[in-house]
Write an enzyme that holds these catalytic residues in place. Sequence first.
Site: not given
Length: 566
Positions: A136-137, A300, A302, A304, A399
């Site tokens: 992710s982030h 971010d 990925d 979302d 998201k």
Amino acid sequence: MRLIRFDEELPSSLMTSSAQTGPTQRQVHLNTPFNDQKPGTSGLRKSSKQFEQTNYLESFIEAIFQTLPGVEGGTLILGGDGRYGNHRAIDVILRMGAAHGLSRVITTTNGILSTPAASHLIRANKAIGGIILSASHNQGGPDGDFGVKVNGANGGPAAESLTNAIYACSQALEKYSLVDADVIPLETPGHHAIGGMTVDVIDGVEDYVELMQKLFDFGRIKDLIKTDFPVVFDAMHAVTGPYAKRLLEGLLGAPTGTVRNGVPLEDFGGGHPDPNLTYAAELADLLLNGKAYSFGAACDGDGDRNMILGRGCFVNPSDSLAILAANANVAPAYADGLAGVARSMPTSAAVDVVAKQLNIDCFETPTGWKFFGNLLDAGRITLCGEESFGTGSNHVREKDGLWAVLFWLQILAERRCSVADVMTQHWSRFGRHYYSRHDYEAIASENAHGLYNRLESMLPRLIGQPFAGRQVSQADNFSYSDPVDGSETQSQGLRILLEDGSRVVVRLSGTGTKGATLRVYLECYEPSHGNLNQDPQHALADLINGIDALAEIQKRTGMQRPTVIT
């Protein structure tokens, strides 16, 4: 067996043609299983170096294939955010998938697949689920982090029952199976095979873009951008670059260069792909201090999460969810109204006020998109969101950052005003929830848990006591009873609720890989006739000082200020 580094080519001695009949299948025995592969709210996240340990990645993938329903003869979606290790992991998963009897794997050119696009592909292809390679982030690269996330057949994050089963399997694992085969080329779309398993490499952007065109009126948004409404988007050298270029610069006619940092890089260009005012500071400066752009956004690692900015204006994610709900009817997909809305517990109650005026249900859930998934699948809600820069709807079960960007552009195309005007008009109607999140990152785990446990033990004695010039009406560790399946989720965060509707929430985050992250959420409500133009940190100052004194944050963390304030 030696684990080949993520970026290393497979030796020819391990490779046979991907189209070969009856490729060699073998088993690799483990001396001892790994005991640290418990997935968090968004999968297994560890440092890249940990994933490079011999058999580490393979062991977790084996546990997935042994527990995910429908593997034999099923279709799997596979891709990631392009970070260091992405290609190597895709190759491992393909060869292990073939060994476990998958019928088909759909992956994407260069392995680039955003999390919301993966969710859509799972649903559109009736797949058994998906494996998304992302942290992710979190930062990427050899010295950064890597992650493996499992999504279920509904396109959403795996249920806790499945992630628990994966963890239990990983702890007892004795061996894993894989097939020796050539590396599947991912540079261009194509059709391949590993034994009896087909591998389709598709354009990972096309299906997602077609979905967005069904949800929004691209003609009206294009007209807005043409009428002296300059837009800028920061992809942060992460997964959304190709999507944003196709959408903004291609279909919506924004000038070339509108998408900044649009090429996905293994280390995200050395940056931190977290769209907030700290890590997207260059974009924030363009909008908050400059006059060249009317609208700015970032996503971010990925794809979302999203951050929305206007000229001289930052949109708090909790406010963003409320504004989308209040203006949902301007988008074709939501023109008939909303079934309901939901927010995570730490998210401000701004959307609650909107839901009350719209006379629709509003649900408060634990953090984690899987809790929204039950409500979405049951048709109980249409929109949902989290304060951590995540919003979404029933179009997927994740998201969706670019969806939120397009939704904001749709609202602006209809309202024909600035972002700041949209927010001001919203507050003048619904009141303003002053809100902020203070993150204290990379705290020694012992110190963080000591602080948290001490505060939790104090909660029963706080009720009825003064706090930050107010009185405590309730203090607890949030629990949730799912209205769809009746499941109970306990211990989701410490809440101090005050008699005037203000509150402080304290949680330990499960998304970091170094030490612990303490998150403090602060909120107070100002009615529509009150002072709506304060700086949030000033409006919340008494709550900030109150929780610092009560929880001894500075003393116990050794930090004079938060790492990130949003």
